[in-house]
Design an enzyme around this catalytic site. Sequence first.
Site, PDB file in Angstrom:
ATOM      1  N   GLY A   1      59.765  24.206  35.747  1.00 52.65           N
ATOM      2  CA  GLY A   1      60.444  24.808  35.049  1.00 52.65           C
ATOM      3  C   GLY A   1      60.133  25.909  36.074  1.00 52.65           C
TER       4      GLY A   1
ATOM      5  NE  ARG B   1      61.392  20.216  35.984  1.00 56.92           N
ATOM      6  CZ  ARG B   1      62.297  20.687  35.522  1.00 56.92           C
ATOM      7  NH1 ARG B   1      63.709  20.434  36.043  1.00 56.92           N
ATOM      8  NH2 ARG B   1      61.890  21.533  34.189  1.00 56.92           N
TER       9      ARG B   1
ATOM     10  CG  ASP C   1      53.431  18.804  30.594  1.00 59.19           C
ATOM     11  OD1 ASP C   1      53.937  19.079  31.044  1.00 59.19           O
ATOM     12  OD2 ASP C   1      53.729  17.965  29.143  1.00 59.19           O
TER      13      ASP C   1
ATOM     14  CB  THR D   1      56.129  25.625  30.684  1.00 54.86           C
ATOM     15  OG1 THR D   1      56.845  25.769  29.654  1.00 54.86           O
ATOM     16  CG2 THR D   1      55.094  25.399  30.537  1.00 54.86           C
TER      17      THR D   1
ATOM     18  CG  ASP E   1      59.039  24.109  27.836  1.00 52.21           C
ATOM     19  OD1 ASP E   1      59.932  25.191  27.582  1.00 52.21           O
ATOM     20  OD2 ASP E   1      59.384  23.553  28.948  1.00 52.21           O
TER      21      ASP E   1
ATOM     22  CG  ASP F   1      55.133  22.245  26.707  1.00 53.10           C
ATOM     23  OD1 ASP F   1      54.930  22.965  27.329  1.00 53.10           O
ATOM     24  OD2 ASP F   1      55.994  21.529  27.047  1.00 53.10           O
TER      25      ASP F   1
ATOM     26  NE  ARG G   1      60.995  19.153  30.094  1.00 58.34           N
ATOM     27  CZ  ARG G   1      60.498  18.886  31.266  1.00 58.34           C
ATOM     28  NH1 ARG G   1      59.049  18.472  31.440  1.00 58.34           N
ATOM     29  NH2 ARG G   1      60.535  19.289  32.456  1.00 58.34           N
TER      30      ARG G   1
HETATM   31  P1  ADP Z   1      56.573  21.099  34.353  1.00 57.49           P
HETATM   32  O1  ADP Z   1      55.203  21.324  35.464  1.00 57.49           O
HETATM   33  O2  ADP Z   1      57.237  21.936  34.273  1.00 57.49           O
HETATM   34  O3  ADP Z   1      56.091  20.187  32.980  1.00 57.49           O
HETATM   35  P2  ADP Z   1      57.751  18.378  35.590  1.00 57.49           P
HETATM   36  O4  ADP Z   1      57.390  17.570  33.943  1.00 57.49           O
HETATM   37  O5  ADP Z   1      59.141  18.505  36.242  1.00 57.49           O
HETATM   38  O6  ADP Z   1      57.475  20.295  35.020  1.00 57.49           O
HETATM   39  O7  ADP Z   1      56.772  18.090  36.365  1.00 57.49           O
HETATM   40  C1  ADP Z   1      56.882  18.622  37.469  1.00 57.49           C
HETATM   41  C2  ADP Z   1      56.843  18.116  38.652  1.00 57.49           C
HETATM   42  O8  ADP Z   1      55.253  17.933  38.731  1.00 57.49           O
HETATM   43  C3  ADP Z   1      56.772  17.007  38.332  1.00 57.49           C
HETATM   44  O9  ADP Z   1      58.352  17.413  39.456  1.00 57.49           O
HETATM   45  C4  ADP Z   1      56.070  16.633  39.522  1.00 57.49           C
HETATM   46  O10 ADP Z   1      56.423  16.539  41.140  1.00 57.49           O
HETATM   47  C5  ADP Z   1      55.011  16.721  38.854  1.00 57.49           C
HETATM   48  N1  ADP Z   1      54.316  14.913  38.280  1.00 57.49           N
HETATM   49  C6  ADP Z   1      54.384  14.861  37.057  1.00 57.49           C
HETATM   50  N2  ADP Z   1      53.888  13.884  36.415  1.00 57.49           N
HETATM   51  C7  ADP Z   1      52.878  13.801  37.922  1.00 57.49           C
HETATM   52  C8  ADP Z   1      51.800  12.542  37.736  1.00 57.49           C
HETATM   53  N3  ADP Z   1      51.624  11.961  36.415  1.00 57.49           N
HETATM   54  N4  ADP Z   1      51.188  12.734  38.327  1.00 57.49           N
HETATM   55  C9  ADP Z   1      51.548  13.583  39.604  1.00 57.49           C
HETATM   56  N5  ADP Z   1      52.588  14.679  39.496  1.00 57.49           N
HETATM   57  C10 ADP Z   1      53.207  14.705  38.661  1.00 57.49           C
HETATM   58  O1  F6P Z   2      60.290  22.644  30.762  1.00 58.86           O
HETATM   59  C1  F6P Z   2      61.208  24.368  31.033  1.00 58.86           C
HETATM   60  C2  F6P Z   2      62.710  23.399  30.660  1.00 58.86           C
HETATM   61  O2  F6P Z   2      62.921  24.788  30.273  1.00 58.86           O
HETATM   62  C3  F6P Z   2      62.754  23.159  29.137  1.00 58.86           C
HETATM   63  O3  F6P Z   2      62.619  23.999  27.681  1.00 58.86           O
HETATM   64  C4  F6P Z   2      63.843  22.286  29.236  1.00 58.86           C
HETATM   65  O4  F6P Z   2      64.989  21.351  28.355  1.00 58.86           O
HETATM   66  C5  F6P Z   2      64.293  22.102  30.434  1.00 58.86           C
HETATM   67  O5  F6P Z   2      63.172  22.588  31.911  1.00 58.86           O
HETATM   68  C6  F6P Z   2      65.403  21.655  31.556  1.00 58.86           C
HETATM   69  O6  F6P Z   2      65.322  21.658  32.671  1.00 58.86           O
HETATM   70  P1  F6P Z   2      66.133  22.049  33.883  1.00 58.86           P
HETATM   71  O7  F6P Z   2      66.536  23.144  34.395  1.00 58.86           O
HETATM   72  O8  F6P Z   2      66.197  21.117  34.739  1.00 58.86           O
HETATM   73  O9  F6P Z   2      67.120  21.456  33.124  1.00 58.86           O
END
Ligand code: ADP
Ligand code: F6P
Length: 319
Positions: A11, A72, A103, A125, A127, A129, A171
Amino acid sequence: MKKIAVLTSGGDAPGMNAAIRAVVRYGIGMGLEVMGVERGLQGLIDDLFIPMNMRSVSDIIHRGGTILKTARCPEFKEEAGQQKAIKNLRARGVEGIIVIGGDGSFMGAKALTDRGFPSIGIPGTIDNDLAYTDYTLGFDTACNTILDAINKIRDTMSSHERVSIVEVMGRNCGDLALYTGLCGGAEVIVVPEHPLSVDQILENLTGGAANGKTSGIIVLAEGAGSADVLKKELTARSDLVFKSTRLGHVQRGGSPSCRDRYLGTCFGVRAVELLKQGIGNRIVGIKNHKFYDMDIVEGIAMKKEFDLELYQKAMIVGR
Ligand code: ADP
Ligand code: F6P
């Protein structure tokens, strides 16, 4: 290290552009070549590299979103996707990468690290978090955006003597709700870390009414439920008039606050300094007002602690 790359993933968050700007300008200032990667980790797989120069990052420090775009990328969770990414990085002569994200993105950075490719994570982020850092990039701006909305909603709630349930993002983390509830004077704050029953929510509200209040604000973290559902549950049990507002993506946009520009710049500079020294596998953060870095594996494994004491104080002063 002679050539590094930077990307934004997951995000988007206000302040990401400030971090990109710092990485590019400080990197070039340190004698490095810097490449931008578009569309996050997906861009590594799809070979979306662009050379960056001092002017590539002009006029962006005040802009929300990310000029590099974000995505993502499920493919990156698989070994084949990660191998493709490393092949493309090496073919471009890139020796280290800075991943700005949450994360999930750090798991991606760790996967590169595990395969021998040096990476540095910058926490980006809204969040807030991530346990290892007091603040993530974008959290402060999102809080201010939410506060602005709460202020406006409160005007109309008090005029009509209604109670608004304002659902905010985050989240599974209640920080956005906690800080905006506290600073927006919410009567009740509902977070996933400290679940409240519908009766407990009502008790907090009617306690306020007994003190002369006829309207109110409930800030609800998305991880603790939906504003529409809670509105129905409260309406069924009370004579008060409830309204629900889901703030949605407005929380992720907008010009970054002073604090997020400061964090973005200092995180970016520190990440470059690490790579320049040949150090990878770290994530940068801020603890007790000091910038620092720690091992990516250890940082990811840390469990975020909710500030229950602050929450309890906020619930008392909101009544
Ligand atoms: P954020 O970084 O904001 O927490 P996401 O949880 O959507 O966002 O993760 C972003 C991207 O990080 C995912 O679309 C994926 O490409 C990568 N990712 C997430 N988990 C893993 C994992 N266990 N191993 C490798 N890449 C990952
Ligand atoms: O991680 C950032 C965040 O904005 C969260 O707070 C929310 O749950 C999520 O991303 C929303 O994701 P999307 O933009 O894919 O709807």
